[in-house]
Structures are given as structure tokens and as C-alpha cells.
Design an enzyme around this catalytic site. Structure first.
Site, PDB file in Angstrom:
ATOM      1  N   HIS A  91       0.855  -1.259  -0.041  1.00  0.00           N
ATOM      2  CA  HIS A  91      -0.014  -0.004  -0.046  1.00  0.00           C
ATOM      3  C   HIS A  91       0.867   1.174   0.011  1.00  0.00           C
ATOM      4  O   HIS A  91       1.938   1.175   0.706  1.00  0.00           O
ATOM      5  CB  HIS A  91      -0.801   0.036   1.112  1.00  0.00           C
ATOM      6  CG  HIS A  91      -2.043   0.965   1.217  1.00  0.00           C
ATOM      7  ND1 HIS A  91      -2.004   2.295   1.303  1.00  0.00           N
ATOM      8  CD2 HIS A  91      -3.314   0.654   0.751  1.00  0.00           C
ATOM      9  CE1 HIS A  91      -3.227   2.702   1.123  1.00  0.00           C
ATOM     10  NE2 HIS A  91      -4.077   1.974   0.661  1.00  0.00           N
TER      11      HIS A  91
ATOM     12  N   ASP B 185      -7.822  -5.087   0.178  1.00  0.00           N
ATOM     13  CA  ASP B 185      -8.255  -5.899  -0.826  1.00  0.00           C
ATOM     14  C   ASP B 185      -7.775  -7.256  -0.914  1.00  0.00           C
ATOM     15  O   ASP B 185      -8.393  -8.321  -1.455  1.00  0.00           O
ATOM     16  CB  ASP B 185      -7.698  -5.518  -2.418  1.00  0.00           C
ATOM     17  CG  ASP B 185      -8.150  -4.189  -2.640  1.00  0.00           C
ATOM     18  OD1 ASP B 185      -9.475  -4.324  -2.223  1.00  0.00           O
ATOM     19  OD2 ASP B 185      -7.683  -3.347  -3.308  1.00  0.00           O
TER      20      ASP B 185
HETATM   21  N1  ACO Z   1       3.783  -7.980  -4.155  1.00  0.00           N
HETATM   22  C1  ACO Z   1       5.185  -8.307  -4.370  1.00  0.00           C
HETATM   23  N2  ACO Z   1       6.097  -7.297  -4.186  1.00  0.00           N
HETATM   24  C2  ACO Z   1       5.623  -5.902  -4.185  1.00  0.00           C
HETATM   25  C3  ACO Z   1       4.145  -5.737  -3.791  1.00  0.00           C
HETATM   26  C4  ACO Z   1       3.398  -6.889  -3.807  1.00  0.00           C
HETATM   27  N3  ACO Z   1       1.901  -6.691  -3.864  1.00  0.00           N
HETATM   28  N4  ACO Z   1       3.920  -4.447  -3.706  1.00  0.00           N
HETATM   29  C5  ACO Z   1       5.061  -3.825  -3.792  1.00  0.00           C
HETATM   30  N5  ACO Z   1       5.952  -4.682  -4.220  1.00  0.00           N
HETATM   31  C6  ACO Z   1       7.530  -4.386  -4.324  1.00  0.00           C
HETATM   32  C7  ACO Z   1       7.749  -3.758  -5.566  1.00  0.00           C
HETATM   33  O1  ACO Z   1       7.643  -4.834  -6.555  1.00  0.00           O
HETATM   34  C8  ACO Z   1       8.798  -2.743  -5.162  1.00  0.00           C
HETATM   35  O2  ACO Z   1       9.889  -3.723  -5.362  1.00  0.00           O
HETATM   36  P1  ACO Z   1      11.401  -3.163  -6.012  1.00  0.00           P
HETATM   37  O3  ACO Z   1      11.862  -2.010  -5.223  1.00  0.00           O
HETATM   38  O4  ACO Z   1      12.179  -4.302  -5.719  1.00  0.00           O
HETATM   39  O5  ACO Z   1      11.164  -3.043  -7.416  1.00  0.00           O
HETATM   40  C9  ACO Z   1       8.737  -2.271  -4.168  1.00  0.00           C
HETATM   41  O6  ACO Z   1       7.884  -3.408  -3.156  1.00  0.00           O
HETATM   42  C10 ACO Z   1       8.016  -0.954  -3.963  1.00  0.00           C
HETATM   43  O7  ACO Z   1       6.805  -1.123  -4.898  1.00  0.00           O
HETATM   44  P2  ACO Z   1       5.944   0.301  -5.432  1.00  0.00           P
HETATM   45  O8  ACO Z   1       4.843   0.003  -6.264  1.00  0.00           O
HETATM   46  O9  ACO Z   1       7.088   1.511  -5.424  1.00  0.00           O
HETATM   47  O10 ACO Z   1       5.245   0.419  -3.834  1.00  0.00           O
HETATM   48  P3  ACO Z   1       4.160   1.409  -3.593  1.00  0.00           P
HETATM   49  O11 ACO Z   1       4.125   1.597  -2.113  1.00  0.00           O
HETATM   50  O12 ACO Z   1       3.930   2.596  -4.483  1.00  0.00           O
HETATM   51  O13 ACO Z   1       2.925   0.553  -4.213  1.00  0.00           O
HETATM   52  C11 ACO Z   1       0.802  -0.614  -4.604  1.00  0.00           C
HETATM   53  C12 ACO Z   1       1.721   0.351  -3.579  1.00  0.00           C
HETATM   54  C13 ACO Z   1       0.643  -0.034  -6.005  1.00  0.00           C
HETATM   55  C14 ACO Z   1      -0.507  -0.787  -3.934  1.00  0.00           C
HETATM   56  C15 ACO Z   1       1.489  -2.032  -4.584  1.00  0.00           C
HETATM   57  O14 ACO Z   1       1.955  -2.612  -3.316  1.00  0.00           O
HETATM   58  C16 ACO Z   1       0.988  -3.030  -5.649  1.00  0.00           C
HETATM   59  O15 ACO Z   1       1.071  -3.058  -6.623  1.00  0.00           O
HETATM   60  N6  ACO Z   1      -0.040  -3.898  -4.892  1.00  0.00           N
HETATM   61  C17 ACO Z   1      -0.608  -5.029  -5.410  1.00  0.00           C
HETATM   62  C18 ACO Z   1      -1.830  -4.406  -5.832  1.00  0.00           C
HETATM   63  C19 ACO Z   1      -2.902  -4.032  -4.820  1.00  0.00           C
HETATM   64  O16 ACO Z   1      -3.015  -5.232  -3.869  1.00  0.00           O
HETATM   65  N7  ACO Z   1      -3.544  -3.159  -4.646  1.00  0.00           N
HETATM   66  C20 ACO Z   1      -4.510  -2.437  -3.906  1.00  0.00           C
HETATM   67  C21 ACO Z   1      -3.916  -1.191  -2.863  1.00  0.00           C
HETATM   68  S1  ACO Z   1      -5.278  -1.031  -1.753  1.00  0.00           S
HETATM   69  C22 ACO Z   1      -6.450   0.081  -2.390  1.00  0.00           C
HETATM   70  O17 ACO Z   1      -6.067   0.521  -3.422  1.00  0.00           O
HETATM   71  C23 ACO Z   1      -7.733  -0.019  -1.989  1.00  0.00           C
END
Ligand code: ACO
Length: 391
Positions: free
Chosen positions: A268, A322
Site C-alpha cells: 500500500h 483487498d
Molecule cells: N507483491 C510483491 N512485491 C510488491 C508488492 C506486492 N503486492 N507491492 C510492492 N511490491 C514491491 C515492488 O515490486 C517494489 O519492489 P522493488 O523495489 O524491488 O522494485 C517495492 O515493493 C515498492 O513497490 P512500489 O510499487 O513502489 O510501492 P508502492 O507503495 O507505491 O505500491 C501498490 C503500492 C501499488 C498498492 C503496490 O503495493 C501493489 O501493486 N500492490 C498490489 C496491488 C494491490 O493490492 N493494490 C491494492 C491497494 S489498496 C487499494 O487501493 C484499495
């Protein structure tokens, strides 16, 4: 040749507007380090345990928990507006059955303005009333479209049911099980508000132009539609269904992480620990699974979560709202493509609260873009153009 004028103040580009504050607010507080979420000062745990969606909507929009008569008033207002005019229902009948329900919802909320003799108003009370009338109709629109696309006639609201129960009733034509209605009510409370996220900001931008509430809420629905915002609940459920049983969870997680695929329902932008809404939904999902004989589904979700937490130990990637919401809606018998419309149905409360709060001290939202292109290019006749951007 004309030259770019010098920019006096230092320019900072806030891509994604991370950490940009657009207003002071009394609506929502999130502590992403401490797993805390408050609506108008009340913790999400308190509201999920004691409140209802109607009461939470009143709280978010007006700023305080309603008295008996105030709660009666908003409940009556929602009841009054929940029914769709026959003309409007005819419009929904014309939508292609294959349409995505989010496209239907966005189009329908926009179209509601056509049936309002005076959609534009500057009066905050009128704006609030119009938003509540839209909020009342949204479950009816979603349920009516779903019934039509499955070859059934829409069912009008029953009356005397909660917002959550009316939705389940209009989907199926049966009085919902009281526990199912309670779970839907809690899910609506949990999704009703989440500070200045993308869709709330979109609503705020539109409101700041003094546009009507149909335009404001249509902006929110359009923004929620994107897979980076709404929609992860569908993906999380899909993962659980694909994994199939708890024994497959570990290999799924190992493979996903090895190939840099994200585990849906994890991570998140704001929460760097447990999303407090996840904890509430997981408990409800466990209870529902027992009642509905869906232990395998729930146990698979738990196994994915356990394995993901093990492999993501030491990171700030934790389960979010989620990870269990899709499973909960699935166990309530709801089609997967209705999950994001349900999110919208609930979030209209938060969108309205923020739009109204912003309008109380309005300033047109008009950020800037730093121009880095060319200037003073000679206009060339079409015969001599290169067909690409000038070097
Ligand atoms: N699974 C595995 N790795 C993850 C995940 C995940 N769900 N989420 C983030 N990471 C990793 C990324 O790959 C990245 O790794 P890296 O630095 O080695 O490249 C690191 O964590 C940072 O990722 P960002 O996308 O920059 O983190 P951010 O905090 O911006 O991401 C987000 C938030 C978009 C929600 C992300 O965690 C994600 O895509 N999650 C999966 C989708 C999801 O569940 N979304 C619902 C969010 S809740 C809502 O909107 C109601």
C-alpha cells in the site's frame, strides 16, 4: 526568436503529487506506520463494530454522529431516492449486456443529471442533497443492470431495509440473510473513505470548478475504474481461485516473487504495516467461510498470506483491504465484476464529504506544468513537413 522567460521561484515537480497537501481536512486520518484509520476522529474498528453505513455516511458528510432524528432523516432521504424512474430504467435496458458494470455506473450517474430539472446549484445544502440522491440510486443501478444482463427483470427496492440489505435484495429478489447484510454493511463502512486518494482528488478538482454533483461523482467513478486504484480486490480473488488449495500457496508465492510478479492484496502507498481494514475483513471472511462451507477458499487465502508474509519479511509489504474483500463479496454470491462498482457505491460518501469540505473554502485547482519544449518554430507548409517532432 522568443525565449522561455526565466522562472523566478525554484521548480519542484511532484510527480504523482506524493506528499502534496491540497487542503486542511477534518474527515479522515490515516497513520500508515501504526495501522490506524479514523473517520472524523472515530476509529475504523469502532465504526465497523457499532455503526451502520447510513450513520457513517452522515458522519462523513455532516461531521458528527447523527441523533435518532438525524439518522431517520438521512435514512428516509435515501429511501425516497433509491427507486429509479421508469424512463431511467429504460435507458439502462438499452445498455449492451456485455458492458463492464463500471462503464454502466459511470454513464448512468452522468445521465442522472439529464433527469434533474436543475442539476447546477451553488448552494451547499442542495449539492449535498443531490449527492445523497445519487448515493441512494447507485445500488439500484448496479443491481438493475446485473439483473438485466442475466435475463432477469430489475427488482425495485423493498423499503425498510438498510442500504446494504436493499442492494443484496435488489440483486437476488430474496430477503438477504441478516448476517450477509451485516457483512455487506461493514464492507461498505470500510470502503467509504480513505483521505485524498486518486478518485477523491478527481472529485475535488471537478468540485473546485463549481461543476454539478453529477459531474463531481462521475469523475470519481471514472478514476476509480483504473486497475491501479479500484480493481485489486478482483485480482486478489482471482489469485486465490487459481491457487485452488492451501497446498499450492507456497509454490505460487515463491514463483510470483521470483518472477517479480506482485501478490495482489499486498502492499500500500500509505500503509507500511497491516491495513486495519484487512484485519476486520479477514475476521468476517473466516466467519462467512464457516457459514457458507467455503473453508477451502478461506484457507487458501490464509496460506497465500502466510507464505507471502514469510517471503516478504523485513519489507513494508503487508496485506491490504483487498486481500479479503473480494473473497467476502464472492462468498456473498456477488459476481466479480461488481466488486469495483460496490467500492464506488460506498466511496460516494467520502467523495461527497471531501467535495463539500473543499467547496466551503473553495479555490479553483489549477496546478502548473513545467514547459520544456521548443518555442518560436517557423510554421511549415504541409508539403515540407517531416512527419515527426522537430529535433
Ligand atoms: N507483491 C510483491 N512485491 C510488491 C508488492 C506486492 N503486492 N507491492 C510492492 N511490491 C514491491 C515492488 O515490486 C517494489 O519492489 P522493488 O523495489 O524491488 O522494485 C517495492 O515493493 C515498492 O513497490 P512500489 O510499487 O513502489 O510501492 P508502492 O507503495 O507505491 O505500491 C501498490 C503500492 C501499488 C498498492 C503496490 O503495493 C501493489 O501493486 N500492490 C498490489 C496491488 C494491490 O493490492 N493494490 C491494492 C491497494 S489498496 C487499494 O487501493 C484499495
Amino acid at each position: 526568436m522568443y525565449k522561455l522567460s526565466a522562472i523566478r521561484e525554484p521548480v519542484v515537480i511532484h510527480k504523482g503529487l506524493d506528499n502534496v497537501y491540497v487542503k486542511e481536512s477534518r474527515i479522515c486520518y490515516i497513520d500508515g506506520e501504526a495501522s490506524k484509520l479514523f473517520y472524523r476522529g472515530y476509529s475504523i474498528e469502532e465504526l465497523a463494530s457499532h455503526s451502520t453505513f447510513e450513520e457513517t455516511t452522515y458522519l462523513l458528510i455532516y461531521g458528527w454522529l447523527p441523533t435518532h432524528s438525524q439518522l431517520d432523516q438521512i435514512t428516509r432521504q435515501l429511501e425516497l431516492h433509491r427507486t429509479l424512474e421508469p424512463q431511467f430504467l429504460d435507458l439502462i435496458r438499452k445498455f449492451p449486456a456485455k458492458s463492464d458494470p463500471m462503464d454502466v455506473l459511470r454513464t448512468a450517474v452522468s445521465a442522472l443529471a439529464l433527469y434533474d430539472p436543475q442539476p447546477m446549484t451553488d448552494d451547499i445544502t442542495d449539492k449535498t442533497d443531490k449527492a445523497l440522491a445519487i448515493l441512494a440510486k447507485v445500488p439500484t443501478i448496479i443491481a438493475a443492470f446485473h439483473r438485466l444482463r442475466t435475463g432477469n427483470n430489475p427488482i425495485p427496492p423493498k423499503g425498510n431495509l438498510s442500504h446494504a440489505a436493499e442492494f443484496l435484495y435488489m440483486l437476488t429478489g430474496r430477503d438477504p440473510d441478516p448476517y450477509d447484510a451485516h457483512v455487506m454493511d461493514v464492507a461498505l463502512i470500510l470502503h467509504a473513505e480513505h483521505e485524498m486518494n486518486a478518485s477523491t482528488f478527481a472529485c475535488t478538482v471537478t468540485a473546485s470548478t463549481l461543476a454539478d454533483m453529477y459531474s463531481v461523482l462521475t469523475s470519481g467513478i471514472g478514476t476509480l475504474r483504473g486497475p491501479l486504484h479500484g480493481g485489486a480486490n478482483e485480482a486478489a480473488l482471482k489469485t486465490v481461485l487459481e491457487v485452488g488449495n492451501p497446498g499450492n500457496a507456497e509454490s505460487y508465492v515463491v514463483d510470483a516473487l521470483a518472477h517479480k510478479r506482485r501478490i495482489m492484496g499486498f502492499g500500500h502507498r500509505v500503509y507500511k504495516t497491516w491495513d486495519p481494514r484487512y484485519l476486520i475483513l479477514k475476521k468476517l471472511a473466516g466467519e462467512l467461510a464457516q457459514k457458507k462451507n467455503q473453508a477451502k477458499l478461506f484457507d487458501t487465502a490464509v496460506a497465500i498470506e502466510t507464505s507471502a508474509r514469510k517471503h516478504l519479511e523485513g519489507t513494508t509489504i503487508f496485506p491490504n483491504v483487498d486481500s479479503y474483500s473480494g473473497i467476502v463479496f464472492h462468498m456473498l454470491g456477488i459476481e466479480t465484476d461488481l466488486f469495483t462498482p460496490i467500492f464506488a457505491m460506498s466511496r460516494i460518501s467520502g467523495w461527497t464529504a471531501h467535495a463539500i469540505e473543499y467547496l466551503e473554502a473553495n479555490r479553483l485547482i489549477r496546478p502548473k506544468a513545467l514547459y520544456v519544449g521548443k518555442l518560436g518554430l517557423p510554421y511549415t507548409p504541409i508539403e515540407t513537413r517531416s512527419g515527426k517532432a522537430p529535433e
